[in-house]
Design a protein around this motif. Structure first.
Motif, PDB file in Angstrom:
ATOM      1  N   GLY A  35      11.388   0.750  10.265  1.00  0.00           N
ATOM      2  CA  GLY A  35      11.401   1.285   8.902  1.00  0.00           C
ATOM      3  C   GLY A  35      10.272   0.713   8.063  1.00  0.00           C
ATOM      4  O   GLY A  35       9.246   0.242   8.570  1.00  0.00           O
ATOM      5  N   GLY A  36      10.447   0.726   6.746  1.00  0.00           N
ATOM      6  CA  GLY A  36       9.499   0.125   5.817  1.00  0.00           C
ATOM      7  C   GLY A  36       8.081   0.627   5.984  1.00  0.00           C
ATOM      8  O   GLY A  36       7.829   1.824   6.146  1.00  0.00           O
ATOM      9  N   GLU A  37       7.125  -0.310   5.946  1.00  0.00           N
ATOM     10  CA  GLU A  37       5.710   0.065   5.999  1.00  0.00           C
ATOM     11  C   GLU A  37       5.302   0.633   7.350  1.00  0.00           C
ATOM     12  O   GLU A  37       4.283   1.328   7.444  1.00  0.00           O
ATOM     13  N   LYS A  38       6.076   0.370   8.395  1.00  0.00           N
ATOM     14  CA  LYS A  38       5.804   1.007   9.688  1.00  0.00           C
ATOM     15  C   LYS A  38       5.946   2.526   9.566  1.00  0.00           C
ATOM     16  O   LYS A  38       5.227   3.288  10.232  1.00  0.00           O
ATOM     17  N   VAL A  39       6.870   2.970   8.729  1.00  0.00           N
ATOM     18  CA  VAL A  39       7.046   4.403   8.500  1.00  0.00           C
ATOM     19  C   VAL A  39       5.810   4.989   7.832  1.00  0.00           C
ATOM     20  O   VAL A  39       5.348   6.081   8.187  1.00  0.00           O
ATOM     21  N   VAL A  40       5.255   4.265   6.872  1.00  0.00           N
ATOM     22  CA  VAL A  40       4.030   4.727   6.201  1.00  0.00           C
ATOM     23  C   VAL A  40       2.906   4.899   7.220  1.00  0.00           C
ATOM     24  O   VAL A  40       2.183   5.910   7.225  1.00  0.00           O
ATOM     25  N   GLY A  41       2.755   3.920   8.097  1.00  0.00           N
ATOM     26  CA  GLY A  41       1.724   3.996   9.117  1.00  0.00           C
ATOM     27  C   GLY A  41       1.918   5.182  10.041  1.00  0.00           C
ATOM     28  O   GLY A  41       0.953   5.882  10.404  1.00  0.00           O
ATOM     29  N   ALA A  42       3.169   5.451  10.421  1.00  0.00           N
ATOM     30  CA  ALA A  42       3.450   6.583  11.302  1.00  0.00           C
ATOM     31  C   ALA A  42       3.212   7.914  10.592  1.00  0.00           C
ATOM     32  O   ALA A  42       2.701   8.869  11.196  1.00  0.00           O
ATOM     33  N   LEU A  43       3.557   8.001   9.306  1.00  0.00           N
ATOM     34  CA  LEU A  43       3.296   9.220   8.535  1.00  0.00           C
ATOM     35  C   LEU A  43       1.791   9.487   8.439  1.00  0.00           C
ATOM     36  O   LEU A  43       1.329  10.624   8.628  1.00  0.00           O
ATOM     37  N   ALA A  44       1.031   8.431   8.146  1.00  0.00           N
ATOM     38  CA  ALA A  44      -0.420   8.581   8.038  1.00  0.00           C
ATOM     39  C   ALA A  44      -1.031   8.996   9.377  1.00  0.00           C
ATOM     40  O   ALA A  44      -1.931   9.848   9.430  1.00  0.00           O
ATOM     41  N   LEU A  86      14.500   0.845   0.643  1.00  0.00           N
ATOM     42  CA  LEU A  86      15.220   0.682  -0.614  1.00  0.00           C
ATOM     43  C   LEU A  86      14.221   0.462  -1.745  1.00  0.00           C
ATOM     44  O   LEU A  86      13.412  -0.481  -1.697  1.00  0.00           O
ATOM     45  N   ASP A  87      14.257   1.352  -2.746  1.00  0.00           N
ATOM     46  CA  ASP A  87      13.296   1.297  -3.865  1.00  0.00           C
ATOM     47  C   ASP A  87      11.870   1.156  -3.327  1.00  0.00           C
ATOM     48  O   ASP A  87      11.093   0.290  -3.759  1.00  0.00           O
ATOM     49  N   PHE A  88      11.529   2.016  -2.417  1.00  0.00           N
ATOM     50  CA  PHE A  88      10.291   1.908  -1.645  1.00  0.00           C
ATOM     51  C   PHE A  88       9.208   2.813  -2.234  1.00  0.00           C
ATOM     52  O   PHE A  88       9.419   4.031  -2.339  1.00  0.00           O
ATOM     53  N   PRO A  89       8.036   2.269  -2.586  1.00  0.00           N
ATOM     54  CA  PRO A  89       6.992   3.065  -3.249  1.00  0.00           C
ATOM     55  C   PRO A  89       6.198   3.914  -2.233  1.00  0.00           C
ATOM     56  O   PRO A  89       5.009   3.708  -2.017  1.00  0.00           O
ATOM     57  N   ILE A  90       6.855   4.881  -1.644  1.00  0.00           N
ATOM     58  CA  ILE A  90       6.282   5.651  -0.544  1.00  0.00           C
ATOM     59  C   ILE A  90       5.026   6.411  -0.949  1.00  0.00           C
ATOM     60  O   ILE A  90       4.058   6.481  -0.190  1.00  0.00           O
ATOM     61  N   ARG A  91       5.004   6.971  -2.159  1.00  0.00           N
ATOM     62  CA  ARG A  91       3.849   7.775  -2.554  1.00  0.00           C
ATOM     63  C   ARG A  91       2.588   6.911  -2.657  1.00  0.00           C
ATOM     64  O   ARG A  91       1.545   7.266  -2.094  1.00  0.00           O
ATOM     65  N   ARG A  92       2.692   5.793  -3.350  1.00  0.00           N
ATOM     66  CA  ARG A  92       1.513   4.935  -3.514  1.00  0.00           C
ATOM     67  C   ARG A  92       0.995   4.444  -2.172  1.00  0.00           C
ATOM     68  O   ARG A  92      -0.219   4.488  -1.895  1.00  0.00           O
ATOM     69  N   LEU A  93       1.897   3.989  -1.322  1.00  0.00           N
ATOM     70  CA  LEU A  93       1.475   3.430  -0.039  1.00  0.00           C
ATOM     71  C   LEU A  93       0.862   4.499   0.868  1.00  0.00           C
ATOM     72  O   LEU A  93      -0.119   4.243   1.567  1.00  0.00           O
ATOM     73  N   LEU A  94       1.425   5.700   0.848  1.00  0.00           N
ATOM     74  CA  LEU A  94       0.884   6.754   1.700  1.00  0.00           C
ATOM     75  C   LEU A  94      -0.445   7.273   1.147  1.00  0.00           C
ATOM     76  O   LEU A  94      -1.352   7.618   1.923  1.00  0.00           O
ATOM     77  N   GLU A  95      -0.590   7.306  -0.172  1.00  0.00           N
ATOM     78  CA  GLU A  95      -1.885   7.678  -0.756  1.00  0.00           C
ATOM     79  C   GLU A  95      -2.959   6.654  -0.385  1.00  0.00           C
ATOM     80  O   GLU A  95      -4.098   7.023  -0.071  1.00  0.00           O
ATOM     81  N   GLU A  96      -2.591   5.377  -0.416  1.00  0.00           N
ATOM     82  CA  GLU A  96      -3.553   4.327  -0.026  1.00  0.00           C
ATOM     83  C   GLU A  96      -3.927   4.447   1.451  1.00  0.00           C
ATOM     84  O   GLU A  96      -5.086   4.222   1.829  1.00  0.00           O
ATOM     85  N   ALA A  97      -2.969   4.832   2.276  1.00  0.00           N
ATOM     86  CA  ALA A  97      -3.207   4.915   3.715  1.00  0.00           C
ATOM     87  C   ALA A  97      -4.020   6.145   4.110  1.00  0.00           C
ATOM     88  O   ALA A  97      -4.708   6.122   5.139  1.00  0.00           O
ATOM     89  N   THR A  98      -3.947   7.211   3.301  1.00  0.00           N
ATOM     90  CA  THR A  98      -4.600   8.472   3.680  1.00  0.00           C
ATOM     91  C   THR A  98      -5.767   8.852   2.783  1.00  0.00           C
ATOM     92  O   THR A  98      -6.582   9.694   3.170  1.00  0.00           O
ATOM     93  N   GLY A  99      -5.826   8.271   1.588  1.00  0.00           N
ATOM     94  CA  GLY A  99      -6.888   8.630   0.659  1.00  0.00           C
ATOM     95  C   GLY A  99      -6.737  10.004   0.056  1.00  0.00           C
ATOM     96  O   GLY A  99      -7.706  10.564  -0.468  1.00  0.00           O
ATOM     97  N   ARG A 100      -5.558  10.548   0.108  1.00  0.00           N
ATOM     98  CA  ARG A 100      -5.274  11.869  -0.476  1.00  0.00           C
ATOM     99  C   ARG A 100      -4.050  11.803  -1.388  1.00  0.00           C
ATOM    100  O   ARG A 100      -3.171  10.958  -1.175  1.00  0.00           O
ATOM    101  N   PRO A 101      -3.966  12.704  -2.380  1.00  0.00           N
ATOM    102  CA  PRO A 101      -2.749  12.748  -3.195  1.00  0.00           C
ATOM    103  C   PRO A 101      -1.550  13.179  -2.360  1.00  0.00           C
ATOM    104  O   PRO A 101      -1.669  14.006  -1.454  1.00  0.00           O
ATOM    105  N   VAL A 102      -0.409  12.578  -2.661  1.00  0.00           N
ATOM    106  CA  VAL A 102       0.830  12.856  -1.943  1.00  0.00           C
ATOM    107  C   VAL A 102       1.873  13.351  -2.941  1.00  0.00           C
ATOM    108  O   VAL A 102       2.043  12.757  -4.015  1.00  0.00           O
ATOM    109  N   TYR A 103       2.564  14.422  -2.584  1.00  0.00           N
ATOM    110  CA  TYR A 103       3.605  14.994  -3.436  1.00  0.00           C
ATOM    111  C   TYR A 103       4.932  14.928  -2.688  1.00  0.00           C
ATOM    112  O   TYR A 103       5.049  15.399  -1.558  1.00  0.00           O
TER     113      TYR A 103
END
Length: 302
Positions: A35-44, A86-103
């Motif tokens: 979970g957590g930031e590993k999910v961000v990495g997998a999404l990116a 839990l209270d996870f800032p998914i949009r900011r982290l995924l935007e940082e990982a991809t360099g694109r806006p996330v909705y």
């Protein structure tokens, strides 16, 4: 306009590159158990692979995720099936990982959006969508946009109370539609009735064989869904009602007959919107995520 849709589930992440609503490529990766930031990495990574496969660079990413969500802050408040969010800032982290806006969009709202624009409610001014699967969720669409509500809590139809004092729901309250009629609820009640584990597939088979306990369990659940939909129609007055989800779409015909009987029965004296089966199946969440990005960019992120 090229966008990437991302559908985050408890076991897998689906990513698709889209030119408008035309799917160019699709990739599926496992959801990291950590979970957590590993999910961000997998999404990116899923987004990157979908873009590479299609030979495009998307302008924006749309993410359909379980939750409740804080749309203003881009935060997942919590998810029941994915740890570390839990209270996870998914949009900011995924935007940082991809360099694109996330909705962001709630996964059930994303499916509602897809069915409205591309599926069973296509061409309607407004629609109401209910997904009946392991859990129950949904969404309402008006003027082509999802009605999220003031606090982003709109569309949590599975947590409407139908039976005060009824079974305890995963949300912590009693008698919710989900606790009465979702797949988990049916399996809970079937295990008690048969004194052994019984999944929904076996329950459907027993129903078709005319087994009395299976009939009572499935027809009772169907009636609760029909009752819940009738109440939602009185609240929203949609042009059409769409029902999807693995449980509902795979259920025997008798389930649908009981659902429709209750739906019409609890709307006696009212104008009754047509009720249709969802058309997009498992792809609805991915399509809805892409549509979220497309519509948010089109409307300036508002």
């Amino acid at each position: 306009m090229t966008v990437v849709g991302l559908d985050l589930g408890g076991t897998k992440i689906a990513a698709g590159a889209f030119d408008g609503t035309r799917l160019l490529s699709q990739v599926v990766l496992p959801t990291p158990k950590e979970g957590g930031e590993k999910v961000v990495g997998a999404l990116a990574e899923a987004a990157r692979q979908a873009e590479e496969k299609a030979g495009v660079r998307a302008e924006a990413l749309g993410l359909g995720t379980p939750g409740p969500l804080d749309f203003r802050e881009g935060v997942i408040r919590f998810t029941p099936n994915i740890p570390g969010l839990l209270d996870f800032p998914i949009r900011r982290l995924l935007e940082e990982a991809t360099g694109r806006p996330v909705y962001l969009e709630n996964d059930a709202n994303a499916a509602a959006l897809a069915e409205h624009h591309l599926g069973a409610a296509r061409g309607e001014a407004s629609s109401l969508y209910l997904t009946v699967s392991t859990g129950i969720g949904g969404g309402a669409v008006l003027g082509g946009r999802v009605l999220r509500g003031e606090r982003g809590q709109g569309g949590e139809f599975g947590h409407t109370t139908l039976l005060p004092g009824g079974p305890l729901c995963g949300c912590g309250l009693e008698g919710c539609l989900e606790a009465l009629a979702a797949g988990r609820a049916l399996e809970r009640d079937a295990a008690y009735a048969y004194q052994r584990p019984v999944d929904t597939r076996e329950l459907f088979r027993l129903f078709q064989e005319g087994e009395p306990k299976a009939e009572r369990l499935l027809l009772q659940a169907a009636r609760y869904v029909g009752m819940g939909l009738a109440s939602l129609v009185k609240a929203f007055d949609p042009g059409v009602v769409v029902v999807g989800g693995g449980l509902a779409l795979n259920a025997p015909q008798g389930y649908w007959e009981a659902l429709l009987e209750a739906y019409h029965g609890y709307l006696k004296g009212w104008e009754v919107p047509p009720l249709r089966k969802a058309l997009l199946g498992a792809e609805a969440g991915l399509l809805g995520a892409a549509l979220t990005a497309f519509l948010e960019v089109k409307h300036g992120g508002g």
